[in-house]
Design a protein around this motif. Sequence first.
Motif, PDB file in Angstrom:
ATOM      1  N   ALA A 100       5.399   4.273   2.927  1.00 52.46           N
ATOM      2  CA  ALA A 100       4.586   3.988   1.736  1.00 52.46           C
ATOM      3  C   ALA A 100       4.726   2.521   1.375  1.00 52.46           C
ATOM      4  CB  ALA A 100       5.005   4.877   0.575  1.00 52.46           C
ATOM      5  N   TRP A 101       3.650   1.971   0.848  1.00 51.68           N
ATOM      6  CA  TRP A 101       3.516   0.547   0.578  1.00 51.68           C
ATOM      7  C   TRP A 101       2.766   0.404  -0.744  1.00 51.68           C
ATOM      8  CZ3 TRP A 101      -1.489  -1.886   1.386  1.00 51.68           C
ATOM      9  CH2 TRP A 101      -1.470  -3.278   1.475  1.00 51.68           C
ATOM     10  N   TYR A 102       3.062  -0.633  -1.513  1.00 49.47           N
ATOM     11  CA  TYR A 102       2.344  -0.830  -2.778  1.00 49.47           C
ATOM     12  C   TYR A 102       1.715  -2.213  -2.836  1.00 49.47           C
ATOM     13  CZ  TYR A 102       6.067  -3.849  -4.549  1.00 49.47           C
ATOM     14  OH  TYR A 102       6.947  -4.884  -4.710  1.00 49.47           O
ATOM     15  N   VAL A 103       0.679  -2.310  -3.667  1.00 47.10           N
ATOM     16  CA  VAL A 103       0.043  -3.589  -4.001  1.00 47.10           C
ATOM     17  C   VAL A 103      -0.119  -3.612  -5.510  1.00 47.10           C
ATOM     18  CG1 VAL A 103      -2.040  -5.004  -3.807  1.00 47.10           C
ATOM     19  CG2 VAL A 103      -1.207  -3.749  -1.808  1.00 47.10           C
ATOM     20  N   THR A 104       0.335  -4.699  -6.147  1.00 47.89           N
ATOM     21  CA  THR A 104       0.130  -4.904  -7.578  1.00 47.89           C
ATOM     22  C   THR A 104      -0.762  -6.121  -7.754  1.00 47.89           C
ATOM     23  OG1 THR A 104       2.333  -4.027  -8.066  1.00 47.89           O
ATOM     24  CG2 THR A 104       1.237  -5.281  -9.814  1.00 47.89           C
ATOM     25  N   ALA A 105      -1.899  -5.931  -8.421  1.00 54.89           N
ATOM     26  CA  ALA A 105      -2.830  -7.025  -8.681  1.00 54.89           C
ATOM     27  C   ALA A 105      -2.378  -7.812  -9.915  1.00 54.89           C
ATOM     28  CB  ALA A 105      -4.237  -6.472  -8.900  1.00 54.89           C
ATOM     29  N   MET A 106      -2.958  -8.961 -10.104  1.00 52.87           N
ATOM     30  CA  MET A 106      -2.602  -9.827 -11.228  1.00 52.87           C
ATOM     31  C   MET A 106      -2.890  -9.192 -12.579  1.00 52.87           C
ATOM     32  SD  MET A 106      -3.925 -13.399  -9.554  1.00 52.87           S
ATOM     33  CE  MET A 106      -3.575 -14.431 -10.991  1.00 52.87           C
ATOM     34  N   ASP A 152       1.284  -8.868  -5.538  1.00 54.42           N
ATOM     35  CA  ASP A 152       2.653  -8.582  -5.127  1.00 54.42           C
ATOM     36  C   ASP A 152       2.571  -7.323  -4.272  1.00 54.42           C
ATOM     37  OD1 ASP A 152       5.507  -8.571  -5.030  1.00 54.42           O
ATOM     38  OD2 ASP A 152       5.545  -7.132  -6.670  1.00 54.42           O
ATOM     39  N   ALA A 153       3.277  -7.304  -3.155  1.00 53.61           N
ATOM     40  CA  ALA A 153       3.260  -6.136  -2.279  1.00 53.61           C
ATOM     41  C   ALA A 153       4.660  -5.874  -1.771  1.00 53.61           C
ATOM     42  CB  ALA A 153       2.313  -6.366  -1.099  1.00 53.61           C
ATOM     43  N   GLY A 154       4.936  -4.621  -1.472  1.00 54.13           N
ATOM     44  CA  GLY A 154       6.243  -4.284  -0.932  1.00 54.13           C
ATOM     45  C   GLY A 154       6.299  -2.836  -0.512  1.00 54.13           C
ATOM     46  N   ASN A 155       7.439  -2.471   0.050  1.00 59.12           N
ATOM     47  CA  ASN A 155       7.656  -1.120   0.537  1.00 59.12           C
ATOM     48  C   ASN A 155       8.189  -0.220  -0.568  1.00 59.12           C
ATOM     49  OD1 ASN A 155       6.956  -2.225   2.941  1.00 59.12           O
ATOM     50  ND2 ASN A 155       8.964  -2.042   3.883  1.00 59.12           N
ATOM     51  N   VAL A 156       7.892   1.058  -0.416  1.00 58.78           N
ATOM     52  CA  VAL A 156       8.413   2.084  -1.301  1.00 58.78           C
ATOM     53  C   VAL A 156       9.375   2.931  -0.471  1.00 58.78           C
ATOM     54  CG1 VAL A 156       7.819   4.087  -2.706  1.00 58.78           C
ATOM     55  CG2 VAL A 156       6.281   2.110  -2.636  1.00 58.78           C
ATOM     56  N   GLY A 157      10.584   3.148  -0.969  1.00 60.84           N
ATOM     57  CA  GLY A 157      11.540   3.970  -0.237  1.00 60.84           C
ATOM     58  C   GLY A 157      12.510   3.133   0.579  1.00 60.84           C
ATOM     59  N   ASP A 158      13.289   3.832   1.393  1.00 62.75           N
ATOM     60  CA  ASP A 158      14.384   3.199   2.130  1.00 62.75           C
ATOM     61  C   ASP A 158      14.109   3.045   3.616  1.00 62.75           C
ATOM     62  OD1 ASP A 158      15.959   2.989  -0.173  1.00 62.75           O
ATOM     63  OD2 ASP A 158      16.652   5.059   0.044  1.00 62.75           O
TER      64      ASP A 158
END
Length: 163
Positions: free
Chosen positions: A97-103, A134-140
């Motif tokens: 899982a991956w996330y993206v947060t917009a401004m 901003d983007a990043g991974n969710v989980g380990d």
Amino acid sequence: MAFATASTGAARAEDVPSRPTMWYWHNWADHHGISHMTKCPLRDFDLKTMSAPAGPQWQDRLKSGPAQVIFTVQPAHWNGVWHPDPKVQWIIPLKGAWYVTAMDGHKVVMGPGEVSLGEDQLSRRDAQGHVGHDAGNVGDAPVELMVVQVGEAPTVDQPCRFK
């Protein structure tokens, strides 16, 4: 468009499946340079073969032209911090899982099979120093992505520009 039955090869109107709708997330910039995440439909499908004699399948051809396909494996706990997409690109998580947060603060978490269109190249740094997303991974665990960069010019104020 006609849809042939396997037993007779004949087409009947009631055998034609209804036109599908697929969804993607569009990370786009407005004329103020603020990025946003909008859920967008793909609806312009035609039922046809990709290569005869293969049977017909629904296809929505958005654009033709050069593209680069990149497979990435982001290490566990990867974070891309605030940055704009390098090119207009389709991003499809394959594993993890991956996330993206917009401004604008809208955060979307995507898993395998979901689709995102990154088009925030024309965003501008805000008062907090944020630009793009901003983007990043969710989980380990690591996250595997397929990225398809296309030769499109970025736009502003055009959420869901691919339909």
